[in-house]
Write a protein that holds these residues in place. Structure first.
Motif, PDB file in Angstrom:
ATOM      1  N   UNK A  20       0.846  -1.208   0.000  1.00 34.89           N
ATOM      2  CA  UNK A  20       0.000   0.000   0.000  1.00 34.89           C
ATOM      3  C   UNK A  20       0.880   1.257   0.000  1.00 34.89           C
ATOM      4  N   UNK A  21       1.952   1.203   0.769  1.00 30.74           N
ATOM      5  CA  UNK A  21       2.854   2.376   0.802  1.00 30.74           C
ATOM      6  C   UNK A  21       3.468   2.619  -0.580  1.00 30.74           C
ATOM      7  N   UNK A  22       3.939   1.542  -1.194  1.00 31.40           N
ATOM      8  CA  UNK A  22       4.574   1.702  -2.512  1.00 31.40           C
ATOM      9  C   UNK A  22       3.565   2.224  -3.524  1.00 31.40           C
ATOM     10  N   UNK A  23       2.346   1.690  -3.445  1.00 29.67           N
ATOM     11  CA  UNK A  23       1.317   2.124  -4.405  1.00 29.67           C
ATOM     12  C   UNK A  23       0.998   3.609  -4.210  1.00 29.67           C
ATOM     13  N   UNK A  24       0.959   4.023  -2.953  1.00 29.28           N
ATOM     14  CA  UNK A  24       0.595   5.427  -2.669  1.00 29.28           C
ATOM     15  C   UNK A  24       1.625   6.404  -3.228  1.00 29.28           C
ATOM     16  N   UNK A  25       2.830   5.913  -3.472  1.00 24.29           N
ATOM     17  CA  UNK A  25       3.862   6.791  -4.054  1.00 24.29           C
ATOM     18  C   UNK A  25       3.702   6.867  -5.571  1.00 24.29           C
ATOM     19  N   UNK A  26       3.169   5.823  -6.153  1.00 28.15           N
ATOM     20  CA  UNK A  26       3.091   5.759  -7.616  1.00 28.15           C
ATOM     21  C   UNK A  26       1.777   6.321  -8.150  1.00 28.15           C
TER      22      UNK A  26
ATOM     23  N   UNK B  61      -6.107  13.854  -8.618  1.00 32.73           N
ATOM     24  CA  UNK B  61      -6.183  15.317  -8.520  1.00 32.73           C
ATOM     25  C   UNK B  61      -4.785  15.945  -8.607  1.00 32.73           C
ATOM     26  N   UNK B  62      -3.981  15.395  -9.481  1.00 27.18           N
ATOM     27  CA  UNK B  62      -2.613  15.847  -9.802  1.00 27.18           C
ATOM     28  C   UNK B  62      -1.579  15.591  -8.677  1.00 27.18           C
ATOM     29  N   UNK B  63      -2.005  14.984  -7.586  1.00 24.05           N
ATOM     30  CA  UNK B  63      -1.044  14.745  -6.482  1.00 24.05           C
ATOM     31  C   UNK B  63      -0.804  13.250  -6.296  1.00 24.05           C
ATOM     32  N   UNK B  64       0.430  12.862  -5.920  1.00 19.57           N
ATOM     33  CA  UNK B  64       0.596  11.456  -5.488  1.00 19.57           C
ATOM     34  C   UNK B  64      -0.315  11.228  -4.274  1.00 19.57           C
ATOM     35  N   UNK B  65      -1.035  10.152  -4.264  1.00 22.72           N
ATOM     36  CA  UNK B  65      -2.027   9.988  -3.184  1.00 22.72           C
ATOM     37  C   UNK B  65      -1.388   9.955  -1.800  1.00 22.72           C
ATOM     38  N   UNK B  66      -0.116   9.643  -1.725  1.00 23.27           N
ATOM     39  CA  UNK B  66       0.557   9.614  -0.406  1.00 23.27           C
ATOM     40  C   UNK B  66       0.570  11.005   0.233  1.00 23.27           C
ATOM     41  N   UNK B  67       0.369  12.048  -0.590  1.00 25.25           N
ATOM     42  CA  UNK B  67       0.411  13.407  -0.053  1.00 25.25           C
ATOM     43  C   UNK B  67      -0.886  13.821   0.638  1.00 25.25           C
ATOM     44  N   UNK B  68      -1.954  13.055   0.421  1.00 26.59           N
ATOM     45  CA  UNK B  68      -3.201  13.413   1.107  1.00 26.59           C
ATOM     46  C   UNK B  68      -3.072  13.029   2.576  1.00 26.59           C
ATOM     47  N   UNK B  69      -3.345  13.988   3.468  1.00 30.93           N
ATOM     48  CA  UNK B  69      -3.176  13.676   4.896  1.00 30.93           C
ATOM     49  C   UNK B  69      -3.977  12.452   5.351  1.00 30.93           C
ATOM     50  N   UNK B  70      -5.159  12.234   4.773  1.00 37.86           N
ATOM     51  CA  UNK B  70      -5.939  11.067   5.217  1.00 37.86           C
ATOM     52  C   UNK B  70      -5.245   9.760   4.830  1.00 37.86           C
ATOM     53  N   UNK B  71      -4.674   9.767   3.638  1.00 41.12           N
ATOM     54  CA  UNK B  71      -3.954   8.564   3.187  1.00 41.12           C
ATOM     55  C   UNK B  71      -2.721   8.355   4.066  1.00 41.12           C
TER      56      UNK B  71
END
Ligand SMILES: Cc1cc2nc3c(=O)[nH]c(=O)nc-3n(C[C@H](O)[C@H](O)[C@H](O)COP(=O)(O)OP(=O)(O)OC[C@H]3O[C@@H](n4cnc5c(N)ncnc54)[C@H](O)[C@@H]3O)c2cc1C
Length: 535
Positions: free
Chosen positions: A317-323, A327-337
């Motif tokens: 999940x961590x690796x996926x969140x980086x890729x 909304x133009x952002x890597x999903x890892x940057x969303x505070x909820x994620x």
């Protein structure tokens, strides 16, 4: 904003590139640290062993586990051969057979394999899910442990050798058949009969949940004729010389169950029609030995499996969140994620650390949990055995519960792809995790048992004292409220007593058991983290 483009060029190849090359051991410095901390001097050897095994488990075996998991490769039965002989053959895919051979060839239960080496290897292997490997492995472990005490006949000695070291290169597989239709939890209520005939024991009657049905030997509970006490037997699937001929040992496999999780593993319903059985241990100690020896290993394995599933889910999940971006952002940057990833990573780490801390405590007991609560031994040892016994049950219910939460959250990080069975292995691990909550003692049964144990021990081991010992080294702000809660809850006569008052106590007891286990795991995590890193 983006303009239309009929050539949807989106690709997951970045993520796949990472995942295809991710080595479970090398990608997990936290796990390496845990092993260093608990295995101490063994670390240099274990590191080498783990690297070698991880190179197989993270690639070839991972692929075999995924390939065997598709519905069309589920195990099925052939009841008769072409010449009207009843054979009850369980047909499993080549992927499973190949992986099984290679995994069992590791000889995890050999005298040459140290307990920590076994633990480290199991943790790596379990990251591939059940895969028709995890259950048979731990069942074999339980069978070996039982026979280490009770292999007192040529037949049992041979079975022990077959499981531990192998015979002519063939390493045997074990299973355990306790549950009958009227009672899985209530083993003493079971009815399968053992009859002594012409100097041999034979079994008659039905077992309703028989996993690893393909195994060579099963640990089976049965009541000797005329007795109310359950005894323990080891039953070969085939008698000497009959495996090749597919003549089973006087039992039929009636059907393979269709189940939600651990689907690559057959779980069957069987009928004994005079199967030859070898008694293991005193006949009257069947329940004590199955709970104290055999189930202890299976319950420890639920902890290790849960830790392994969680570690893999968090890593992916961590690796996926980086890729992945939205909304133009890597999903890892969303505070909820980020928050959810942090939460599941903490859950995963505390479970790994807690599993190793508990395993170390278990190893420090002479005779494990074979000695019951009433054993006559020095108080210090009696209390240590008690805390270990309770922690094994606490860990079983808590880690399996947390595991489904962690997997569900990890899958949600993948969005809709999270539930796609051909996108990642997480849905399979999630289905397997749900089974871990049920077998080897379902939650309510173990919660009731733990309460009963605390009450039974209260005269020589006060509940507050137990809590203090389990959490030795933790902050008093954590220990004191749990001690108070334990004292109040254990004062309640019995969790099976009907009434609203009991239900309120049950609600609190359930929460207390989780809180106590989490506090133990957090302590283990703190101990690992404050230890200097040698990596
Ligand atoms: C996939 C799978 C594979 C399995 N493989 C095997 C196997 O290989 N060998 C084997 O022997 N068994 C196996 N089992 C059986 C498993 O161990 C039993 O399902 C389990 O012990 C529960 O028994 P039961 O299903 O009869 O549930 P029950 O005992 O009927 O329990 C039903 C509910 O009542 C609750 N309950 C029961 N007693 C109490 C109590 N005293 N206090 C409070 N609550 C209580 C339970 O927690 C549960 O919620 C397998 C199960 C599954 C799901």
């Amino acid at each position: 904003m983006s303009l239309p483009d009929p050539n949807n060029a989106y690709s997951f190849d970045d993520f796949l590139e990472w995942r295809n090359n991710a080595d479970y051991f090398l990608e997990d410095p936290f796990f390496q640290r845990v092993v260093q901390f608990y295995a101490k001097k063994e670390w240099p050897r274990l590191e080498k062993e783990a690297k070698q095994l991880s190179a197989k488990v993270s690639f070839a075996w991972k692929n075999l586990a995924d390939q065997a998991a598709v519905p069309e490769k589920r195990p099925y039965m052939v009841h008769y051969d072409g010449h009207n002989h009843r054979i009850d053959r369980i047909v499993r895919p080549l992927e499973t057979l190949t992986m099984e051979k290679e995994v069992f060839a590791e000889k995890l239960f050999s005298s040459d394999t140290s307990p920590f080496e076994k633990l480290v290897k199991m943790y790596l292997i379990y990251q591939n899910g059940e895969a028709c490997i995890s259950c048979p492995l731990t069942c074999t472990e339980g069978l070996v442990a039982l026979l280490e005490y009770y292999a007192d006949t040529p037949e049992l000695k041979q079975i022990l050798l077959h499981c531990k070291e192998g015979i002519n290169g063939d390493i045997a597989i074990g299973s355990q058949f306790l549950s009958e239709i009227q009672g899985g939890s209530d083993v003493p209520a079971n009815l399968v009969e053992a009859v002594e005939q012409d100097g041999s024991w034979r079994l008659y009657g039905d077992k309703f949940f028989c996993s690893a049905t393909h195994a060579d030997y099963a640990v089976v509970t049965a009541k000797p004729r005329g007795s109310e006490k359950v005894a323990l037997f080891v039953v070969p699937a085939w008698l000497e010389g009959n495996k090749e001929k597919e003549i089973r040992n006087n039992y039929t496999i009636n059907k393979i169950k269709w189940k939600m999780g651990t689907s690559e593993l057959s779980t069957a319903e069987i009928s004994y029609n005079g199967a030859i059985a070898y008694p293991a241990g005193p006949l009257e100690r069947g329940v004590a030995n199955v709970a104290g020896i055999v189930l202890t290993y299976s319950r420890l394995t639920v902890g290790i499996t849960s830790a392994a599933f969680m570690a893999r889910a968090v890593r992916e999940a961590k690796a996926y969140s980086k890729k992945r971006s939205a909304f133009t952002l890597p999903i890892k940057n969303f505070p909820l994620v980020k928050l959810q990833l942090n939460q599941i990573e903490t859950m995963s780490r505390r479970t790994v650390a807690g599993t190793f801390k508990l395993y170390k405590a278990f190893l420090s007991l002479d005779d494990g949990l074979k000695k019951g609560m009433d054993a006559d031994e020095p108080m210090e040892m009696k209390q240590k055995r008690f805390t270990t016994r309770e922690l094994i049950m606490l860990q079983k219910i808590t880690s399996s519960w947390d595991c489904t939460d962690v997997l569900r959250t990890a899958m949600s990080i993948f969005g809709g792809h999270g539930v796609m069975e051909d996108f990642s292995s997480l849905p399979r691990l999630y289905r397997d995790a749900a089974i871990n909550e049920l077998w080897e003692g379902p939650r309510n049964v173990l919660l009731t048992q733990i309460h009963r144990d605390f009450k039974r021990a209260a005269s020589w081991y006060a509940p507050g004292h137990v809590v203090a010992d389990i959490l030795k080294g933790a902050d008093t702000a954590i220990i004191t409220p749990l001690q108070k809660e334990a004292k109040e809850l254990v004062a309640h006569p019995d969790l099976t007593m009907p009434g609203k008052e009991t239900m309120k106590i049950c609600e609190r007891w359930d929460r207390f058991c989780h809180d106590l286990t989490h506090a133990f795991q957090d302590l283990a995590l703190m101990e690992v983290e404050k230890n200097p890193v040698f990596l």
